[in-house]
Design an enzyme around this catalytic site. Structure first.
Site, PDB file in Angstrom:
ATOM      1  N   LYS A  10       0.679  -1.142   0.072  1.00  0.00           N
ATOM      2  CA  LYS A  10       0.085  -0.430   0.194  1.00  0.00           C
ATOM      3  C   LYS A  10       1.090   1.407   0.255  1.00  0.00           C
ATOM      4  O   LYS A  10       1.699   1.373   0.668  1.00  0.00           O
ATOM      5  CB  LYS A  10      -1.333  -0.237   1.291  1.00  0.00           C
ATOM      6  N   TYR A  50     -12.532  -2.331  -3.414  1.00  0.00           N
ATOM      7  CA  TYR A  50     -12.754  -2.344  -1.979  1.00  0.00           C
ATOM      8  C   TYR A  50     -14.628  -2.006  -1.632  1.00  0.00           C
ATOM      9  O   TYR A  50     -15.173  -1.773  -0.635  1.00  0.00           O
ATOM     10  CB  TYR A  50     -11.939  -1.247  -0.976  1.00  0.00           C
ATOM     11  N   PHE A  58     -14.889   3.906   7.345  1.00  0.00           N
ATOM     12  CA  PHE A  58     -13.948   4.044   6.934  1.00  0.00           C
ATOM     13  C   PHE A  58     -13.910   4.181   5.556  1.00  0.00           C
ATOM     14  O   PHE A  58     -12.840   4.059   5.389  1.00  0.00           O
ATOM     15  CB  PHE A  58     -13.054   3.181   7.966  1.00  0.00           C
ATOM     16  N   ARG A 103       2.738  -5.957   9.468  1.00  0.00           N
ATOM     17  CA  ARG A 103       2.107  -5.563   9.767  1.00  0.00           C
ATOM     18  C   ARG A 103       3.187  -5.213  11.195  1.00  0.00           C
ATOM     19  O   ARG A 103       3.249  -3.643  10.992  1.00  0.00           O
ATOM     20  CB  ARG A 103       0.092  -5.775   9.635  1.00  0.00           C
ATOM     21  N   ASN A 113      -1.446   0.608   6.790  1.00  0.00           N
ATOM     22  CA  ASN A 113      -2.051  -1.268   6.953  1.00  0.00           C
ATOM     23  C   ASN A 113      -0.568  -2.195   6.386  1.00  0.00           C
ATOM     24  O   ASN A 113      -0.477  -3.260   6.288  1.00  0.00           O
ATOM     25  CB  ASN A 113      -2.584  -1.790   7.546  1.00  0.00           C
ATOM     26  N   HIS A 116      -2.050  -5.910   1.595  1.00  0.00           N
ATOM     27  CA  HIS A 116      -3.342  -6.552   1.466  1.00  0.00           C
ATOM     28  C   HIS A 116      -3.217  -7.480   0.920  1.00  0.00           C
ATOM     29  O   HIS A 116      -2.581  -8.002   0.678  1.00  0.00           O
ATOM     30  CB  HIS A 116      -4.573  -5.440   0.694  1.00  0.00           C
ATOM     31  N   GLU A 127      -9.594 -10.974  -7.384  1.00  0.00           N
ATOM     32  CA  GLU A 127      -8.468  -9.716  -6.729  1.00  0.00           C
ATOM     33  C   GLU A 127      -7.466 -10.258  -7.358  1.00  0.00           C
ATOM     34  O   GLU A 127      -6.933  -8.946  -8.376  1.00  0.00           O
ATOM     35  CB  GLU A 127      -8.162  -9.778  -5.230  1.00  0.00           C
TER      36      GLU A 127
HETATM   37  P1  CMP Z   1      -6.776  -4.518   3.656  1.00  0.00           P
HETATM   38  O1  CMP Z   1      -6.898  -5.684   4.367  1.00  0.00           O
HETATM   39  O2  CMP Z   1      -6.844  -3.661   2.579  1.00  0.00           O
HETATM   40  O3  CMP Z   1      -9.201  -4.534   3.502  1.00  0.00           O
HETATM   41  C1  CMP Z   1      -9.652  -3.394   4.280  1.00  0.00           C
HETATM   42  C2  CMP Z   1      -8.702  -2.298   4.265  1.00  0.00           C
HETATM   43  O4  CMP Z   1      -9.276  -0.943   5.090  1.00  0.00           O
HETATM   44  C3  CMP Z   1      -8.261  -2.867   5.366  1.00  0.00           C
HETATM   45  O5  CMP Z   1      -6.959  -3.298   5.078  1.00  0.00           O
HETATM   46  C4  CMP Z   1      -7.507  -1.456   6.082  1.00  0.00           C
HETATM   47  O6  CMP Z   1      -6.707  -0.802   5.821  1.00  0.00           O
HETATM   48  C5  CMP Z   1      -8.798  -0.731   6.209  1.00  0.00           C
HETATM   49  N1  CMP Z   1      -9.356  -1.308   7.544  1.00  0.00           N
HETATM   50  C6  CMP Z   1     -10.035  -1.936   8.448  1.00  0.00           C
HETATM   51  N2  CMP Z   1     -10.048  -1.474   9.180  1.00  0.00           N
HETATM   52  C7  CMP Z   1     -10.355  -0.528   9.848  1.00  0.00           C
HETATM   53  C8  CMP Z   1     -10.763   0.225  10.390  1.00  0.00           C
HETATM   54  N3  CMP Z   1     -11.419   0.636  11.681  1.00  0.00           N
HETATM   55  N4  CMP Z   1      -9.957   1.863   9.768  1.00  0.00           N
HETATM   56  C9  CMP Z   1     -10.151   2.268   9.458  1.00  0.00           C
HETATM   57  N5  CMP Z   1      -9.913   1.744   7.784  1.00  0.00           N
HETATM   58  C10 CMP Z   1      -9.620   0.094   7.879  1.00  0.00           C
END
Ligand code: CMP
Length: 137
Positions: A10, A50, A58, A103, A113, A116, A127
């Site tokens: 990311k 997404y 979020f 992570r 984070n 993905h 995907e």
């Molecule tokens: P990912 O595994 O890419 O899947 C969905 C993404 O949403 C996740 O990683 C984070 O980047 C984001 N995400 C998940 N939970 C939250 C949260 N509580 N607040 C903000 N972003 C989130």
């Protein structure tokens, strides 16, 4: 049995110059990079990727983050690639991620984070098609 999964590095981790360090984690664990592309997602493409989260509070912030800079998309291949990648990544929230996971070592917070990874073989197929439509299945 060999399997494929979709992995994204990311914008936070790309910005921190951690592409190589993260790809090394995959290679070190026996996963092979069989396709890769660095790209900037448009807001529309990020929303589409997404879409499953579109009702979450979020969602718009996540789209803004995911379009804030380039991402590195790769297809990883190997035995149990989906599960192995998820173990290497660690929990979504880096505060909960096990020591030594990607992570825990590279992520900023639950949104930024670092990586993905597809959450199932079915999701992986969709995907992979999203980023690499020409890749034969
Ligand atoms: P990912 O595994 O890419 O899947 C969905 C993404 O949403 C996740 O990683 C984070 O980047 C984001 N995400 C998940 N939970 C939250 C949260 N509580 N607040 C903000 N972003 C989130």
């Amino acid at each position: 049995m060999s399997e494929r999964t979709l992995s994204l590095i990311k914008p936070d981790a790309v910005g921190k110059n951690k592409i190589g360090a993260i790809l090394s984690r995959f290679e070190g664990a026996g996963l092979r990079v069989v396709a890769a592309q660095m790209l900037l997602l448009s807001p529309q493409r990020a929303r589409e990727f997404y879409a499953v989260h579109k009702e979450r509070p979020f969602y718009e912030s996540l789209v803004a983050f995911m379009t804030s800079g380039p991402v590195m998309a790769q297809v990883l291949e190997g035995a149990n690639a989906v599960e192995k990648n998820r173990e290497l990544m660690g929990a979504t929230d880096p505060a909960q991620a096990a020591p030594g996971t990607i992570r825990a070592d590279f992520a900023e917070n639950v949104e930024a984070n670092a990586v993905h990874g597809s959450d199932s073989p079915e999701t992986a197929r969709a995907e992979i098609r999203f980023f690499f439509p020409d890749l034969a299945e």
